[in-house]
Design a protein around this motif. Structure first.
Motif, PDB file in Angstrom:
ATOM      1  N   LYS A 319      -7.751   0.100  -2.076  1.00 19.70           N
ATOM      2  CA  LYS A 319      -6.628   0.765  -1.417  1.00 19.70           C
ATOM      3  C   LYS A 319      -5.816   1.590  -2.404  1.00 19.70           C
ATOM      4  O   LYS A 319      -5.446   2.739  -2.140  1.00 19.70           O
ATOM      5  CB  LYS A 319      -5.722  -0.278  -0.743  1.00 19.70           C
ATOM      6  CG  LYS A 319      -6.112  -0.628   0.676  1.00 19.70           C
ATOM      7  CD  LYS A 319      -5.820   0.532   1.610  1.00 19.70           C
ATOM      8  CE  LYS A 319      -6.117   0.197   3.040  1.00 19.70           C
ATOM      9  NZ  LYS A 319      -5.897   1.341   3.942  1.00 19.70           N
ATOM     10  N   THR A 320      -5.516   0.998  -3.539  1.00 21.90           N
ATOM     11  CA  THR A 320      -4.703   1.689  -4.543  1.00 21.90           C
ATOM     12  C   THR A 320      -5.382   2.963  -5.028  1.00 21.90           C
ATOM     13  O   THR A 320      -4.790   4.050  -5.030  1.00 21.90           O
ATOM     14  CB  THR A 320      -4.436   0.755  -5.743  1.00 21.90           C
ATOM     15  OG1 THR A 320      -3.782  -0.425  -5.283  1.00 21.90           O
ATOM     16  CG2 THR A 320      -3.568   1.443  -6.783  1.00 21.90           C
ATOM     17  N   SER A 349       2.949   3.251  -6.549  1.00 27.56           N
ATOM     18  CA  SER A 349       3.546   2.014  -6.045  1.00 27.56           C
ATOM     19  C   SER A 349       3.289   1.840  -4.559  1.00 27.56           C
ATOM     20  O   SER A 349       2.962   0.739  -4.091  1.00 27.56           O
ATOM     21  CB  SER A 349       5.055   2.005  -6.314  1.00 27.56           C
ATOM     22  OG  SER A 349       5.333   2.091  -7.688  1.00 27.56           O
ATOM     23  N   LEU A 350       3.429   2.925  -3.795  1.00 27.82           N
ATOM     24  CA  LEU A 350       3.150   2.856  -2.357  1.00 27.82           C
ATOM     25  C   LEU A 350       1.680   2.557  -2.106  1.00 27.82           C
ATOM     26  O   LEU A 350       1.340   1.834  -1.170  1.00 27.82           O
ATOM     27  CB  LEU A 350       3.516   4.181  -1.683  1.00 27.82           C
ATOM     28  CG  LEU A 350       4.982   4.460  -1.393  1.00 27.82           C
ATOM     29  CD1 LEU A 350       5.099   5.688  -0.483  1.00 27.82           C
ATOM     30  CD2 LEU A 350       5.673   3.280  -0.746  1.00 27.82           C
ATOM     31  N   ALA A 351       0.808   3.129  -2.933  1.00 26.68           N
ATOM     32  CA  ALA A 351      -0.626   2.876  -2.775  1.00 26.68           C
ATOM     33  C   ALA A 351      -0.944   1.399  -2.985  1.00 26.68           C
ATOM     34  O   ALA A 351      -1.757   0.812  -2.254  1.00 26.68           O
ATOM     35  CB  ALA A 351      -1.421   3.739  -3.757  1.00 26.68           C
ATOM     36  N   VAL A 352      -0.292   0.788  -3.957  1.00 24.34           N
ATOM     37  CA  VAL A 352      -0.482  -0.645  -4.191  1.00 24.34           C
ATOM     38  C   VAL A 352       0.050  -1.443  -3.002  1.00 24.34           C
ATOM     39  O   VAL A 352      -0.590  -2.383  -2.521  1.00 24.34           O
ATOM     40  CB  VAL A 352       0.222  -1.085  -5.491  1.00 24.34           C
ATOM     41  CG1 VAL A 352       0.127  -2.598  -5.670  1.00 24.34           C
ATOM     42  CG2 VAL A 352      -0.393  -0.379  -6.695  1.00 24.34           C
ATOM     43  N   LEU A 353       1.226  -1.055  -2.517  1.00 23.61           N
ATOM     44  CA  LEU A 353       1.839  -1.743  -1.375  1.00 23.61           C
ATOM     45  C   LEU A 353       0.951  -1.659  -0.133  1.00 23.61           C
ATOM     46  O   LEU A 353       0.896  -2.596   0.670  1.00 23.61           O
ATOM     47  CB  LEU A 353       3.206  -1.126  -1.084  1.00 23.61           C
ATOM     48  CG  LEU A 353       4.102  -1.828  -0.063  1.00 23.61           C
ATOM     49  CD1 LEU A 353       4.512  -3.213  -0.567  1.00 23.61           C
ATOM     50  CD2 LEU A 353       5.339  -0.981   0.230  1.00 23.61           C
ATOM     51  N   ALA A 354       0.238  -0.549   0.012  1.00 28.13           N
ATOM     52  CA  ALA A 354      -0.652  -0.369   1.165  1.00 28.13           C
ATOM     53  C   ALA A 354      -1.856  -1.304   1.120  1.00 28.13           C
ATOM     54  O   ALA A 354      -2.596  -1.411   2.104  1.00 28.13           O
ATOM     55  CB  ALA A 354      -1.130   1.087   1.242  1.00 28.13           C
ATOM     56  N   GLY A 355      -2.043  -1.995  -0.001  1.00 33.15           N
ATOM     57  CA  GLY A 355      -3.117  -2.978  -0.091  1.00 33.15           C
ATOM     58  C   GLY A 355      -2.840  -4.245   0.702  1.00 33.15           C
ATOM     59  O   GLY A 355      -3.693  -5.131   0.779  1.00 33.15           O
ATOM     60  N   ILE A 356      -1.654  -4.338   1.302  1.00 31.15           N
ATOM     61  CA  ILE A 356      -1.344  -5.462   2.185  1.00 31.15           C
ATOM     62  C   ILE A 356      -2.006  -5.175   3.530  1.00 31.15           C
ATOM     63  O   ILE A 356      -1.584  -4.301   4.272  1.00 31.15           O
ATOM     64  CB  ILE A 356       0.180  -5.627   2.365  1.00 31.15           C
ATOM     65  CG1 ILE A 356       0.844  -5.863   1.004  1.00 31.15           C
ATOM     66  CG2 ILE A 356       0.480  -6.768   3.322  1.00 31.15           C
ATOM     67  CD1 ILE A 356       2.359  -5.859   1.062  1.00 31.15           C
TER      68      ILE A 356
END
Length: 438
Positions: A319-320, A349-356
Motif C-alpha cells: 500500500k505504501t 504518511s498518508l500512504a502508510v495510513l492507507a495500509g489499514i
C-alpha cells in the motif's frame, strides 16, 4: 508568438469551500464511527481469547431468517451480507458525489487520486502474488490487502489528536472511495458462485425501477426501502455478493439538487444512513469478524505461512509503495505542483495510513478462504498488518503535527464569526484549483 500560459494544478491545495464543507461533514461521522469500530474490534479480540470464546462462536453462528426465500443466514453472515450492504450504499453515494461535484468530476482533479488508488491496489496484489509464489502458497487471497479502511484510519488520527489539513483528509477520503469501488468490482467479478439468472435478472429489473423512481422525482421512503430490500435479496439469491446491490443503489441516487430543493436524494440518504453505517453496520461486522484467537501458533502462522505473510506485506509495504509511487509519478506526469506548505513526506504518511485495510479486507478474506483455519490466519494477518500500518503512520503523522496544527488553524480561523473561514475571503488567496505558469 509566445506560447499560451500553461495551467498547473496545485496538489493538496486549499479546497473550494463547498467541497471542504462536504468532506468535513462526511469525515466527522466516519471518525466517530471509526472509534466505535476500534472498540468493537477490541471487544471481539478480547472475547475470542477468553474462556467465553465458545459463547462468542455460538452467537456468531446462530441462524435466522426466511428459509423459503433463501435467507436463512448466521449472525456473522447477516452482518457481512446485510449490514455491509448499508456501508457500500453509503460508499456508492460518496463515489457518485465525487464523480459529480467532487475531486473526480474532471480528469485534471481525478488523475492523481485515481492513479494513486489504482497503484495502491495493484502493488499490494502483486506483492501478495510474489510472496505466495515464492512460498508455494495459493493465490486465492490476492485481493485481501487491496482495500483501505477510511473509518479505522480516521479513528487512528482522532486518537492521535492530529490536525490534518482538509486537503490531506479529502485525498485520503477519495483514495478510500476509489478503493471501495475497486473492492466491490472484485467482489462482483471474482467472488460470485452458482449464478441464478432469474434472481439476478430480477435484481437488475429492480435497479431499473429504482432508477425510474429517481428519474421521475418520486419521493417517499415507502417506495425505496421495500424496493431496496427486494433488490438486495434478489442479488444475494442471484449468486452475486449482496453488497453489490448497495453500491449500485448508491450510484443511482441523484446527487444534484433541483430548483428549490434543500438537499438531493443522495444527500438525504447519506445524512440518514452514514451514522447507521459508521456507528452500527461496520462495528457489528467487526464484532463478529475480528474475533481471532491470538495464540502463539496463530501469530507464528502469520509470518511463516505464505498467504498471511503476503497479506501483511501487501498492507504495510504494498500500500505504501503503491500509493506514494503512484501519486509522485502522476504528479510529475500531469505537472501538478505540491502545495508549498506541505512536503512529499506528508503524502508518504498518508500512504502508510492507507495500509489499514480492516473492514473490506476481512470481508474479502472470508470470501476467499472458506476453510476455517485458513480464514482465521488471514484475519490475524489483516489485524497484524492494519495495526502495524497504524503504528508506523502514527509516528510519521505526529512528527509533522505542529505544522498540521498551524495549517488547520489558518484554514478554520473565522475572526468575523460569519461562518466562512477568513482564508476564503482573502483577495488573491490562491485557493483555486489551478494556477498559471508563464
Amino acid at each position: 508568438m509566445s506560447d499560451a500560459p500553461r495551467r498547473r494544478t496545485t496538489f493538496l491545495g486549499l479546497l473550494p469551500l463547498p467541497e471542504r464543507n462536504a468532506v468535513a461533514d462526511a469525515l466527522r461521522t466516519e471518525t466517530i464511527g471509526g472509534l466505535v469500530l476500534l472498540a468493537a474490534a477490541v471487544v471481539a479480540l478480547i472475547w475470542a481469547n477468553t474462556p467465553w470464546s465458545g459463547v462468542y462462536e455460538q452467537i456468531r453462528d446462530v441462524r435466522f431468517g426466511v428459509p423459503a426465500l433463501g435467507l436463512d443466514l448466521s449472525v456473522g453472515h447477516w452482518t457481512a451480507d446485510g449490514l455491509l450492504a448499508v456501508f457500500f450504499l453509503v460508499a456508492g453515494v460518496e463515489l457518485k458525489r465525487e464523480l459529480v461535484v467532487g475531486e473526480l468530476r474532471t480528469p485534471a482533479t481525478a488523475a492523481l487520486p485515481v492513479i494513486a488508488a489504482i497503484c495502491g491496489m495493484a502493488v499490494p496484489a502483486a506483492l501478495y502474488a510474489a510472496t505466495v509464489t515464492v512460498g508455494g502458497g495459493t493465490l486465492d487471497g490476492w485481493a485481501v490487502p487491496m482495500a483501505t479502511d477510511i473509518a479505522f484510519a480516521l479513528a487512528v488520527l482522532a486518537v492521535l489528536s492530529t490536525h490534518l489539513p482538509a486537503a490531506l483528509r479529502a485525498f485520503l477520503l477519495t483514495l478510500a472511495v476509489v478503493d471501495d469501488l475497486g473492492a466491490i468490482l472484485i467482489i462482483a467479478i471474482f467472488f460470485t458462485s452458482d449464478l441464478n439468472v432469474w434472481a439476478l435478472g430480477g435484481a437488475v429489473a429492480g435497479l431499473g425501477v429504482f432508477y425510474a423512481l429517481q428519474r421521475y422525482r418520486v419521493r417517499g421512503w415507502w417506495w425505496y426501502v421495500p424496493l431496496g430490500i427486494v433488490i438486495w435479496a434478489l442479488m444475494y439469491n442471484g449468486g452475486v455478493h449482496a453488497t453489490v446491490a448497495g453500491v449500485a443503489m448508491g450510484l443511482i441516487l441523484r446527487t444534484t439538487r433541483d430548483k428549490g430543493e434543500e438537499a438531493s436524494p443522495a444527500e438525504r440518504t447519506s445524512h440518514l444512513l452514514r451514522p447507521v453505517s459508521a456507528g452500527v453496520a461496520v462495528p457489528l461486522f467487526a464484532l463478529f469478524a475480528a474475533g481471532v484467537s491470538v495464540s502463539g501458533a496463530a501469530l507464528d502462522a502469520v509470518f511463516t505461512e505464505p498467504e498471511p505473510l503476503g497479506v501483511v506485506l501487501g498492507l504495510v509495504v504494498g500500500k505504501t509503495v503503491g500509493i506514494f509511487a503512484g501519486t509522485y509519478l502522476a504528479a510529475r506526469f500531469t505537472r501538478a505542483r505540491l502545495n508549498p506548505d506541505l512536503e512529499w513526506a506528508d503524502v508518504f504518511s498518508l500512504a502508510v495510513l492507507a495500509g489499514i485495510g480492516f473492514t473490506v479486507a476481512l470481508l474479502i478474506g472470508e470470501l476467499a478462504f472458506t476453510d476455517p483455519a485458513d480464514a482465521e490466519h488471514i484475519k490475524a494477518a489483516v489485524l497484524v498488518g492494519s495495526l502495524t500500518a497504524s503504528g508506523l503512520a502514527a509516528l510519521l503523522v505526529r512528527r509533522r503535527n505542529a505544522i498540521y496544527r498551524r495549517l488547520y488553524e489558518e484554514e478554520t480561523r473565522d475572526d468575523d464569526a460569519d461562518g466562512i473561514p477568513d482564508i476564503y475571503q482573502q483577495t488573491g488567496s490562491g485557493h483555486g484549483s489551478a494556477e498559471t505558469d508563464s
